[in-house]
Design a protein around this motif. Sequence first.
Motif, mmCIF file in Angstrom:
data_model
loop_
_atom_site.group_PDB
_atom_site.id
_atom_site.type_symbol
_atom_site.label_atom_id
_atom_site.label_comp_id
_atom_site.label_asym_id
_atom_site.label_seq_id
_atom_site.Cartn_x
_atom_site.Cartn_y
_atom_site.Cartn_z
ATOM 1 N N TYR A 141 -9.949 2.801 -2.610
ATOM 2 C CA TYR A 141 -8.553 3.167 -2.429
ATOM 3 C C TYR A 141 -8.457 4.575 -1.845
ATOM 4 O O TYR A 141 -9.313 5.423 -2.117
ATOM 5 C CB TYR A 141 -7.799 3.099 -3.749
ATOM 6 C CG TYR A 141 -7.516 1.677 -4.207
ATOM 7 C CD1 TYR A 141 -6.479 0.953 -3.640
ATOM 8 C CD2 TYR A 141 -8.297 1.076 -5.187
ATOM 9 C CE1 TYR A 141 -6.220 -0.356 -4.043
ATOM 10 C CE2 TYR A 141 -8.044 -0.228 -5.591
ATOM 11 C CZ TYR A 141 -7.014 -0.939 -5.017
ATOM 12 O OH TYR A 141 -6.758 -2.228 -5.397
ATOM 13 N N TRP A 181 -4.323 -4.390 2.346
ATOM 14 C CA TRP A 181 -5.043 -3.168 2.678
ATOM 15 C C TRP A 181 -5.990 -3.466 3.844
ATOM 16 O O TRP A 181 -6.405 -4.599 4.037
ATOM 17 C CB TRP A 181 -5.872 -2.670 1.488
ATOM 18 C CG TRP A 181 -5.063 -2.294 0.290
ATOM 19 C CD1 TRP A 181 -4.682 -3.110 -0.732
ATOM 20 C CD2 TRP A 181 -4.535 -1.003 -0.024
ATOM 21 N NE1 TRP A 181 -3.951 -2.414 -1.656
ATOM 22 C CE2 TRP A 181 -3.847 -1.109 -1.255
ATOM 23 C CE3 TRP A 181 -4.580 0.244 0.610
ATOM 24 C CZ2 TRP A 181 -3.215 -0.036 -1.861
ATOM 25 C CZ3 TRP A 181 -3.952 1.328 0.008
ATOM 26 C CH2 TRP A 181 -3.280 1.178 -1.208
ATOM 27 N N GLU A 182 -6.311 -2.439 4.592
ATOM 28 C CA GLU A 182 -7.234 -2.603 5.714
ATOM 29 C C GLU A 182 -8.670 -2.681 5.192
ATOM 30 O O GLU A 182 -9.009 -2.075 4.165
ATOM 31 C CB GLU A 182 -7.086 -1.435 6.692
ATOM 32 C CG GLU A 182 -7.901 -1.597 7.965
ATOM 33 C CD GLU A 182 -7.589 -2.875 8.737
ATOM 34 O OE1 GLU A 182 -7.955 -3.966 8.235
ATOM 35 O OE2 GLU A 182 -6.994 -2.783 9.819
ATOM 36 N N THR A 206 -8.014 -6.368 -6.784
ATOM 37 C CA THR A 206 -8.211 -5.701 -5.489
ATOM 38 C C THR A 206 -8.683 -6.710 -4.444
ATOM 39 O O THR A 206 -8.224 -6.690 -3.298
ATOM 40 C CB THR A 206 -9.241 -4.563 -5.632
ATOM 41 O OG1 THR A 206 -8.738 -3.580 -6.529
ATOM 42 C CG2 THR A 206 -9.525 -3.922 -4.286
ATOM 43 N N PRO A 218 -0.283 0.134 7.254
ATOM 44 C CA PRO A 218 -1.668 0.271 6.764
ATOM 45 C C PRO A 218 -2.582 -0.828 7.272
ATOM 46 O O PRO A 218 -3.800 -0.653 7.310
ATOM 47 C CB PRO A 218 -1.501 0.201 5.241
ATOM 48 C CG PRO A 218 -0.206 -0.502 5.022
ATOM 49 C CD PRO A 218 0.664 -0.125 6.177
ATOM 50 N N VAL A 219 -1.991 -1.978 7.661
ATOM 51 C CA VAL A 219 -2.788 -3.088 8.182
ATOM 52 C C VAL A 219 -2.192 -3.483 9.537
ATOM 53 O O VAL A 219 -1.287 -4.318 9.614
ATOM 54 C CB VAL A 219 -2.785 -4.288 7.222
ATOM 55 C CG1 VAL A 219 -3.644 -5.409 7.777
ATOM 56 C CG2 VAL A 219 -3.270 -3.876 5.843
ATOM 57 N N HIS A 277 -5.808 -8.773 -3.155
ATOM 58 C CA HIS A 277 -4.967 -8.021 -2.225
ATOM 59 C C HIS A 277 -5.636 -7.842 -0.867
ATOM 60 O O HIS A 277 -4.970 -7.853 0.174
ATOM 61 C CB HIS A 277 -4.616 -6.660 -2.825
ATOM 62 C CG HIS A 277 -3.725 -6.754 -4.023
ATOM 63 N ND1 HIS A 277 -3.521 -5.708 -4.896
ATOM 64 C CD2 HIS A 277 -2.979 -7.784 -4.502
ATOM 65 C CE1 HIS A 277 -2.691 -6.085 -5.850
ATOM 66 N NE2 HIS A 277 -2.346 -7.348 -5.628
ATOM 67 N N LEU A 278 -6.940 -7.695 -0.861
ATOM 68 C CA LEU A 278 -7.654 -7.571 0.417
ATOM 69 C C LEU A 278 -7.652 -8.890 1.174
ATOM 70 O O LEU A 278 -7.530 -8.912 2.414
ATOM 71 C CB LEU A 278 -9.090 -7.106 0.174
ATOM 72 C CG LEU A 278 -9.244 -5.689 -0.395
ATOM 73 C CD1 LEU A 278 -10.724 -5.395 -0.657
ATOM 74 C CD2 LEU A 278 -8.647 -4.657 0.537
ATOM 75 N N ALA A 318 0.819 -1.216 0.000
ATOM 76 C CA ALA A 318 0.000 0.000 0.000
ATOM 77 C C ALA A 318 0.852 1.264 0.000
ATOM 78 O O ALA A 318 0.574 2.216 -0.736
ATOM 79 C CB ALA A 318 -0.924 -0.010 1.221
#
Length: 579
Positions: free
Chosen positions: A344, A386-387, A377, A319-320, A380-381, A105
């Motif tokens: 985003y 990413w949170e 996306t 970020p996480v 990646h989540l 991120a």
Amino acid sequence: MTPLRRALGLLGRQPGRVGLAVALGAAAIGASIGLMGTSAWLISKAALLPSIAALQVAVVGVRFFGIARGVFRYLERLVSHDVTFRLLAALRVDVFRALVPLAPARFIAERSGDLLTRLVGDVDTLEHVFVRVIGPTAGAAVLCLLTATILGAFDGRLAVVAVSGLALAGTLVPWLAWGLGRRAGADFIAQRADLQASLVEGLRGMDDLIAFGRGPVHLERLGELGRGLARSQMRGARASAVGSALAVLAADLTAIGVLVAAIPLVRAGQLSGVSLAVVTLVTLAAFEAVATLPATAQHLSTARAAAARVFVADSEPPPVPDAADPAPVPRGTRLAVRGLSFSYPGSATPALEGLDLDLGPGSLTALVGPSGSGKSTLAHLLLRFWEIAPDTIFIDGVDVRDLRADDVRGCFGFVAQGAPVFTGTVRENLRLASPSATEADLRRALLDGGLADVVARLPQGLDTWVGEQGARLSGGERQRLALARALLAPGQILVLDEPIAHLDPLEAQALMARLARMATSRAVLLITHSTVGLEQAREIVVLRQGRVVERGAFADLMRPGRWLWQMRALERDRAAADR
């Protein structure tokens, strides 16, 4: 705490070696002072034609201080560089450890060449802090006290003159050099990073630059960056030269001042004529301790700019963040997504909105849709890059926010879109996912990934060097190698982002059949924009602009007018045109 103080704080990891390096440096300069003072006394005394016996101690002293100076200087360099290299090695590990939680991120807008410069060039620049700042500064302070003690033994006024000159050369002159070169040091660090990042980009994109005739343009840009870097270095060199010249001037003026103060003492009989040369040359020798401080100030400005880049990650929260009290690691066999929405940072348009998924052993779910629909996306989540909002992604019924991010990733085998192949052998690339994998494990993964025949034809088999970023393999072979690597991972949930990219239709069909067989024991999420082999999927979810627009079995979604039917028609038309 400022970045430079962080860098200085690393010295606390090696306090004994740092102290030893400072002591040896002070001893080397002390030996120089002893050599100059003893030589001055010996020459002056010898001019009076005394008995040779009166000079024996001085002769031995000259020999001792001459040898000791070289020995102490060698030992000081040995110890100080040993400390520096130990600290730099530890610092690189610390920096990389701090960067990992921020990826990917934090680095979407970063250039890979710039990150490389931070880990290599900027960390190397901090060597100046350890070798050319701390040691010389501490040594200069010790030698000022020694000089004051020696000259004070002759007369306090001589000590005052000498220490005043040393203080001037050790504080005001470096401060002036630092002020003149501060901007140049910051510009040098920034321009070096820009140049090295452009070099890396040029090397990676050399084929395209040549193909489009943009090589000369890129070379001109590199030349301009190089000239800008040279200008910054020149400004820094001028500041350092001014500081060195002023330090020499201060040394000469101080020696003259000591000489002027000592002559009346000789006339009054308070100081012998022989000692006149001693105090003068001792003063000159003492300036060896402060002569390097202007250059030290210049190095300090460069190191300050480098430290700000090296420690930039320390000032940012990940970020996480990991859960404060993480739940036990689940087996990782079932994945559930409930109402997942995500945007985003800085974007008002959701990348995903209200997505629901269920995967378990024996399931092969395909997530399809056009480019930009949110498929990657989601991958990646799932991997906690990413949170996310609470109660949206669950593994074996446990909210992933209640788990450590590394524990979540350990539940997956992942193939990224354009998955990297690392410079090394086939075996080394495979063992990234499972360092303890046996030979049989590796060959089974290659077979399942459809790469067994290719590896069998390679000169050294599993030990064949694949080249820089897998350059010796085709695009399809690199993709299958990444798939075989994912199959070796212990995670029972496979997330495959465009695994059939770069594959011809026949090989893509064969790979999809293998994935269907693997799905009998593992949960498989296939992310693709192609319809090849989707007959094997238990469920197909169609995404458009982050939303689910269709979902169901392949037969249901292949009805005329539906998105999947349109994509299949386009693929057939394209294949017919290619023939």
